[in-house]
Motif scaffolding. Structure first.
Motif, PDB file in Angstrom:
ATOM      1  N   GLY A 159       0.803  -1.221   0.000  1.00  0.00           N
ATOM      2  CA  GLY A 159       0.000   0.000   0.000  1.00  0.00           C
ATOM      3  C   GLY A 159       0.828   1.261   0.000  1.00  0.00           C
ATOM      4  O   GLY A 159       2.033   1.245  -0.256  1.00  0.00           O
ATOM      5  N   GLY A 160       0.159   2.353   0.322  1.00  0.00           N
ATOM      6  CA  GLY A 160       0.777   3.676   0.273  1.00  0.00           C
ATOM      7  C   GLY A 160       1.322   4.117   1.621  1.00  0.00           C
ATOM      8  O   GLY A 160       0.601   4.131   2.617  1.00  0.00           O
ATOM      9  N   TYR A 161       2.590   4.480   1.633  1.00  0.00           N
ATOM     10  CA  TYR A 161       3.231   5.047   2.812  1.00  0.00           C
ATOM     11  C   TYR A 161       3.212   6.557   2.672  1.00  0.00           C
ATOM     12  O   TYR A 161       3.456   7.086   1.583  1.00  0.00           O
ATOM     13  CB  TYR A 161       4.673   4.533   2.941  1.00  0.00           C
ATOM     14  N   GLN A 162       2.904   7.270   3.744  1.00  0.00           N
ATOM     15  CA  GLN A 162       2.766   8.723   3.701  1.00  0.00           C
ATOM     16  C   GLN A 162       3.978   9.373   4.364  1.00  0.00           C
ATOM     17  O   GLN A 162       4.241   9.145   5.539  1.00  0.00           O
ATOM     18  CB  GLN A 162       1.485   9.136   4.436  1.00  0.00           C
ATOM     19  N   LEU A 163       4.717  10.171   3.601  1.00  0.00           N
ATOM     20  CA  LEU A 163       5.836  10.931   4.137  1.00  0.00           C
ATOM     21  C   LEU A 163       5.371  12.368   4.348  1.00  0.00           C
ATOM     22  O   LEU A 163       4.967  13.037   3.400  1.00  0.00           O
ATOM     23  CB  LEU A 163       7.025  10.897   3.181  1.00  0.00           C
ATOM     24  N   GLU A 164       5.390  12.814   5.603  1.00  0.00           N
ATOM     25  CA  GLU A 164       4.984  14.179   5.944  1.00  0.00           C
ATOM     26  C   GLU A 164       6.212  14.933   6.440  1.00  0.00           C
ATOM     27  O   GLU A 164       7.043  14.360   7.144  1.00  0.00           O
ATOM     28  CB  GLU A 164       3.911  14.162   7.026  1.00  0.00           C
ATOM     29  N   TYR A 165       6.339  16.203   6.058  1.00  0.00           N
ATOM     30  CA  TYR A 165       7.498  16.978   6.485  1.00  0.00           C
ATOM     31  C   TYR A 165       7.100  18.413   6.806  1.00  0.00           C
ATOM     32  O   TYR A 165       6.131  18.946   6.267  1.00  0.00           O
ATOM     33  CB  TYR A 165       8.605  16.949   5.434  1.00  0.00           C
ATOM     34  N   ASN A 166       7.858  19.003   7.742  1.00  0.00           N
ATOM     35  CA  ASN A 166       7.674  20.391   8.155  1.00  0.00           C
ATOM     36  C   ASN A 166       9.031  21.066   8.209  1.00  0.00           C
ATOM     37  O   ASN A 166       9.946  20.572   8.875  1.00  0.00           O
ATOM     38  CB  ASN A 166       7.034  20.485   9.553  1.00  0.00           C
ATOM     39  N   LEU A 167       9.158  22.170   7.504  1.00  0.00           N
ATOM     40  CA  LEU A 167      10.363  22.974   7.512  1.00  0.00           C
ATOM     41  C   LEU A 167      10.054  24.234   8.311  1.00  0.00           C
ATOM     42  O   LEU A 167       9.146  24.975   7.955  1.00  0.00           O
ATOM     43  CB  LEU A 167      10.766  23.332   6.080  1.00  0.00           C
ATOM     44  N   SER A 168      10.782  24.449   9.402  1.00  0.00           N
ATOM     45  CA  SER A 168      10.569  25.630  10.250  1.00  0.00           C
ATOM     46  C   SER A 168      11.824  26.492  10.222  1.00  0.00           C
ATOM     47  O   SER A 168      12.928  25.970  10.401  1.00  0.00           O
ATOM     48  CB  SER A 168      10.285  25.213  11.693  1.00  0.00           C
ATOM     49  N   TYR A 169      11.645  27.786   9.997  1.00  0.00           N
ATOM     50  CA  TYR A 169      12.772  28.719   9.973  1.00  0.00           C
ATOM     51  C   TYR A 169      12.257  30.128  10.159  1.00  0.00           C
ATOM     52  O   TYR A 169      11.180  30.467   9.674  1.00  0.00           O
ATOM     53  CB  TYR A 169      13.559  28.623   8.655  1.00  0.00           C
ATOM     54  N   ASP A 170      12.968  30.942  10.891  1.00  0.00           N
ATOM     55  CA  ASP A 170      12.668  32.371  11.051  1.00  0.00           C
ATOM     56  C   ASP A 170      11.174  32.647  11.236  1.00  0.00           C
ATOM     57  O   ASP A 170      10.588  33.464  10.534  1.00  0.00           O
ATOM     58  CB  ASP A 170      13.198  33.162   9.856  1.00  0.00           C
ATOM     59  N   ASP A 171      10.533  31.941  12.150  1.00  0.00           N
ATOM     60  CA  ASP A 171       9.096  32.094  12.460  1.00  0.00           C
ATOM     61  C   ASP A 171       8.186  31.749  11.284  1.00  0.00           C
ATOM     62  O   ASP A 171       7.056  32.210  11.207  1.00  0.00           O
ATOM     63  CB  ASP A 171       8.779  33.513  12.955  1.00  0.00           C
ATOM     64  N   LYS A 172       8.664  30.961  10.352  1.00  0.00           N
ATOM     65  CA  LYS A 172       7.851  30.501   9.223  1.00  0.00           C
ATOM     66  C   LYS A 172       7.814  28.981   9.238  1.00  0.00           C
ATOM     67  O   LYS A 172       8.682  28.335   9.800  1.00  0.00           O
ATOM     68  CB  LYS A 172       8.437  30.981   7.898  1.00  0.00           C
ATOM     69  N   CYS A 173       6.799  28.429   8.584  1.00  0.00           N
ATOM     70  CA  CYS A 173       6.682  26.974   8.504  1.00  0.00           C
ATOM     71  C   CYS A 173       6.179  26.599   7.110  1.00  0.00           C
ATOM     72  O   CYS A 173       5.250  27.203   6.589  1.00  0.00           O
ATOM     73  CB  CYS A 173       5.721  26.463   9.571  1.00  0.00           C
ATOM     74  N   LEU A 174       6.838  25.627   6.520  1.00  0.00           N
ATOM     75  CA  LEU A 174       6.463  25.109   5.210  1.00  0.00           C
ATOM     76  C   LEU A 174       6.274  23.608   5.387  1.00  0.00           C
ATOM     77  O   LEU A 174       7.158  22.933   5.915  1.00  0.00           O
ATOM     78  CB  LEU A 174       7.581  25.403   4.210  1.00  0.00           C
ATOM     79  N   SER A 175       5.118  23.091   4.992  1.00  0.00           N
ATOM     80  CA  SER A 175       4.883  21.656   5.189  1.00  0.00           C
ATOM     81  C   SER A 175       4.346  21.020   3.917  1.00  0.00           C
ATOM     82  O   SER A 175       3.856  21.698   3.022  1.00  0.00           O
ATOM     83  CB  SER A 175       3.917  21.434   6.352  1.00  0.00           C
ATOM     84  N   GLY A 176       4.470  19.709   3.869  1.00  0.00           N
ATOM     85  CA  GLY A 176       3.970  18.973   2.717  1.00  0.00           C
ATOM     86  C   GLY A 176       3.916  17.492   3.021  1.00  0.00           C
ATOM     87  O   GLY A 176       4.303  17.041   4.101  1.00  0.00           O
ATOM     88  N   LYS A 177       3.441  16.755   2.058  1.00  0.00           N
ATOM     89  CA  LYS A 177       3.390  15.302   2.193  1.00  0.00           C
ATOM     90  C   LYS A 177       3.481  14.668   0.825  1.00  0.00           C
ATOM     91  O   LYS A 177       3.146  15.291  -0.184  1.00  0.00           O
ATOM     92  CB  LYS A 177       2.153  14.844   2.946  1.00  0.00           C
TER      93      LYS A 177
END
Length: 125
Positions: A97-115
């Motif tokens: 089946g499908g494995y889900q990779l989730e990530y969060n990039l945090s820097y300088d009071d900002k956050c960028l996430s995806g999967k």
């Protein structure tokens, strides 16, 4: 100047701020009882350097259970530059089946996430 309008001009400017982009290089194939590498390329697309930050990643099995989690801190990323953060993922038995990779990039009071989904299909000879 009575009755006359004075010349008015308007000036605008932008305050530079850190901004980034992220791209993911997942393993091409998931193999049971092996170790795979997942790499993230973090690009500084802003007008100032990124002072520091952290990247958090979680891999979930098809049943939504967490099978791996990792965090990596990084330092300065100069303007128009990039860094690569890599994680080694040890795999035991894998479920179809499908494995889900989730990530969060945090820097300088900002956050960028995806999967991203990574599918596992056993090879049958």
């Amino acid at each position: 100047m009575a009755g006359k309008l004075a010349d008015i001009s308007q000036v605008s400017f932008e305050i530079p701020f850190p901004q980034s982009g992220i791209s993911l290089d997942p393993p091409p194939v998931l193999t049971p009882h092996s170790t795979s590498t997942i790499s993230f390329k973090i690009n500084n697309t802003g007008l100032v350097e990124i002072a520091s930050g952290s990247l958090n990643a979680i891999l979930k099995a098809p049943d939504n259970s967490v099978i791996w989690a990792g965090t990596s801190a990084f330092g300065i990323i100069p303007i128009a530059d990039s860094i690569t953060q890599s994680f080694k993922l040890p795999f035991g038995s894998l479920s179809f089946g499908g494995y889900q990779l989730e990530y969060n990039l945090s820097y300088d009071d900002k956050c960028l996430s995806g999967k991203q989904e990574i599918n596992y299909k056993p090879l049958i000879n």
